[in-house]
Design a protein around this motif. Structure first.
Motif, mmCIF file in Angstrom:
data_model
loop_
_atom_site.group_PDB
_atom_site.id
_atom_site.type_symbol
_atom_site.label_atom_id
_atom_site.label_comp_id
_atom_site.label_asym_id
_atom_site.label_seq_id
_atom_site.Cartn_x
_atom_site.Cartn_y
_atom_site.Cartn_z
ATOM 1 N N ALA A 280 0.806 -1.282 -0.002
ATOM 2 C CA ALA A 280 0.038 0.121 -0.176
ATOM 3 C C ALA A 280 0.754 1.405 0.030
ATOM 4 N N LEU A 281 1.852 1.104 0.756
ATOM 5 C CA LEU A 281 2.789 2.297 0.780
ATOM 6 C C LEU A 281 3.506 2.825 -0.542
ATOM 7 N N SER A 282 3.941 1.508 -1.324
ATOM 8 C CA SER A 282 4.519 1.579 -2.573
ATOM 9 C C SER A 282 3.408 2.411 -3.535
ATOM 10 N N ALA A 283 2.112 1.977 -3.533
ATOM 11 C CA ALA A 283 1.228 2.532 -4.323
ATOM 12 C C ALA A 283 0.933 4.220 -4.019
ATOM 13 N N GLN A 284 1.185 4.436 -2.661
ATOM 14 C CA GLN A 284 0.873 5.786 -2.403
ATOM 15 C C GLN A 284 2.143 6.757 -2.674
ATOM 16 N N ALA A 285 3.380 6.000 -2.658
ATOM 17 C CA ALA A 285 4.574 6.646 -3.204
ATOM 18 C C ALA A 285 4.479 7.019 -4.618
ATOM 19 N N LEU A 286 3.953 5.929 -5.440
ATOM 20 C CA LEU A 286 3.895 6.171 -6.869
ATOM 21 C C LEU A 286 2.755 7.101 -7.306
ATOM 22 N N GLY A 287 1.870 7.377 -6.236
ATOM 23 C CA GLY A 287 0.511 8.391 -6.570
ATOM 24 C C GLY A 287 -0.043 7.587 -7.710
ATOM 25 N N LEU A 288 -0.535 6.481 -7.588
ATOM 26 C CA LEU A 288 -1.381 5.974 -8.479
ATOM 27 C C LEU A 288 -2.987 6.130 -8.158
#
Length: 395
Positions: A280-288
């Motif tokens: 979930a944090l990766s998706a947040q960092a990527l701004g998806l």
């Protein structure tokens, strides 16, 4: 503890000899009050068993003695001191009910029974001592006002104890959430779960969302959710760990998050909640996300492609280097056509339909692409790089 006052409306004056006769009867009244409570409030039958019975009778006798001291003070006296001790005792009694896991229903019923029995017995003594009818009415008013005051204090103690216990449990659950995200060992996690009175689920799903949204979402998803706050970034984020949110449960989570920016990680065994959180944090960092909840399970390709945005940008630049000699508009059209061609495995009509152009246009553009890329389109490694480079919009 709450402040408490008896009504000042009564002008009751009890003669000293009546007070003395009432005081002499207190042990017997207390005994009959406790017997009536045991008989009429079944949940206290076992609680008052054994040596506890004498302790309860003494407590009731002390409460009645406090009442007599108030009655003896008369309308001009100050009941604050005797009342304070009784009110404090009632408050502690309410706390004890809460810490024992009981509601206030039984205790309030016991107060009602006790008031009735105490009034009946004390009134008999007062009448036998010669108390007149008008004084007896005011005496009744004082008895029931006293019981109401004690009841209110117990209710307050019960509520305060529940609130305090809830805060302690919430802090313990926050520590458990932090330990899960830090991937502590299983024995530590189980011990923390037991201490936090948290029923261990099969799985957990991490949700990352703005901190100010967490209370409203938790109310919808249930008290079994664990919460943690990450305030290391520019904006404070909340992490919610939702138990057993797979299948219909996941759809429920997404519905609860509707209209909110949030990132929902995959379902993982409860001890592996950190894996769901990192996704979930990766998706947040990527701004998806685009202001609505994002289910990471539906965006695995983007997560893989953009796991390293710079690497993806370098791959795209290298794979599409043959187009560098074209104008930007031409390069974009040819790249778009090549992407569709690769994904549709060379089916010209499907490519034309996707791009809203004529099949001959596709044939013409692909002729240009083959001329520019040459043998690269026959090299499996080069084709793989082109598929990866073109499978997502330019970052």
């Amino acid at each position: 503890m709450p402040d408490a006052e008896l009504p000042r409306s009564t002008d009751l004056v009890l003669p000293p000899d009546v007070i003395d006769r009432l005081r002499d009867q207190l042990p017997h009244v207390a005994e009959r009050v406790v017997a009536a409570v045991i008989d009429e409030v079944p949940s206290y039958a076992s609680a008052f068993a054994g040596g506890m019975l004498e302790t309860i009778e003494n407590a009731v006798q002390l409460a009645l003695a406090g009442f007599l001291r108030i009655a003896a003070a008369g309308p001009g006296g100050d009941p604050a001191r005797p009342l304070r001790a009784s009110v404090d005792g009632a408050y502690v009694l309410g706390q004890g009910e809460a810490s024992s896991g009981r509601s206030m229903d039984a205790l309030l019923a016991a107060y009602r029974v006790g008031a009735r029995v105490a009034w009946r017995d004390l009134a008999e003594v007062a009448v036998a001592a010669g108390l007149d009818a008008s004084s007896l009415v005011r005496f009744a008013e004082l008895v029931f006002a006293y019981i109401d005051t004690l009841s209110a204090s117990s209710v307050s103690g019960h509520a305060d104890e529940l609130a305090a216990a809830g805060r302690v449990r919430e802090r313990r659950r926050e520590r458990l959430a932090t330990a899960l995200l830090a991937e502590r060992d299983e024995d530590t996690l189980i011990a923390l779960a037991e201490r936090a009175e948290w029923p261990v689920p099969q799985t957990l799903t991490a949700v990352v969302l703005p901190a100010e949204r967490i209370s409203a979402i938790t109310a919808q998803l249930g008290s079994g959710c664990l919460r943690a706050i990450d305030d290391t970034g520019e904006l404070s984020s909340a992490i919610l760990l939702v138990p057993d949110a797979d299948g219909p449960g996941r759809r429920h989570v997404l519905r609860a998050l509707a209209g909110r920016s949030a990132y929902v990680g995959p379902v993982r065994p409860w001890r592996a909640a950190a894996v769901s959180y990192r996704r979930a944090l990766s998706a947040q960092a990527l701004g998806l996300a685009d202001g609505s909840p994002l289910d990471t399970e539906e965006h695995l390709a983007e997560l893989v492609l953009y796991a390293d945005r710079e690497a993806h940008a370098d791959l795209r630049a290298r794979a599409l280097a043959p187009l560098a000699g074209q104008t930007p508009a031409t390069a974009a059209r040819l790249a778009e056509t090549l992407r569709s061609w690769l994904l549709h495995q060379g089916r010209r009509d499907d490519v034309a339909a996707e791009l809203h152009v004529h099949a001959q246009t596709v044939r013409y553009r692909m002729g240009q692409v083959r001329e520019i890329f040459g043998d690269r389109l026959q090299d499996p490694d080069a084709v793989r790089d082109l598929v990866l480079a073109l499978s997502a919009p330019e970052p």
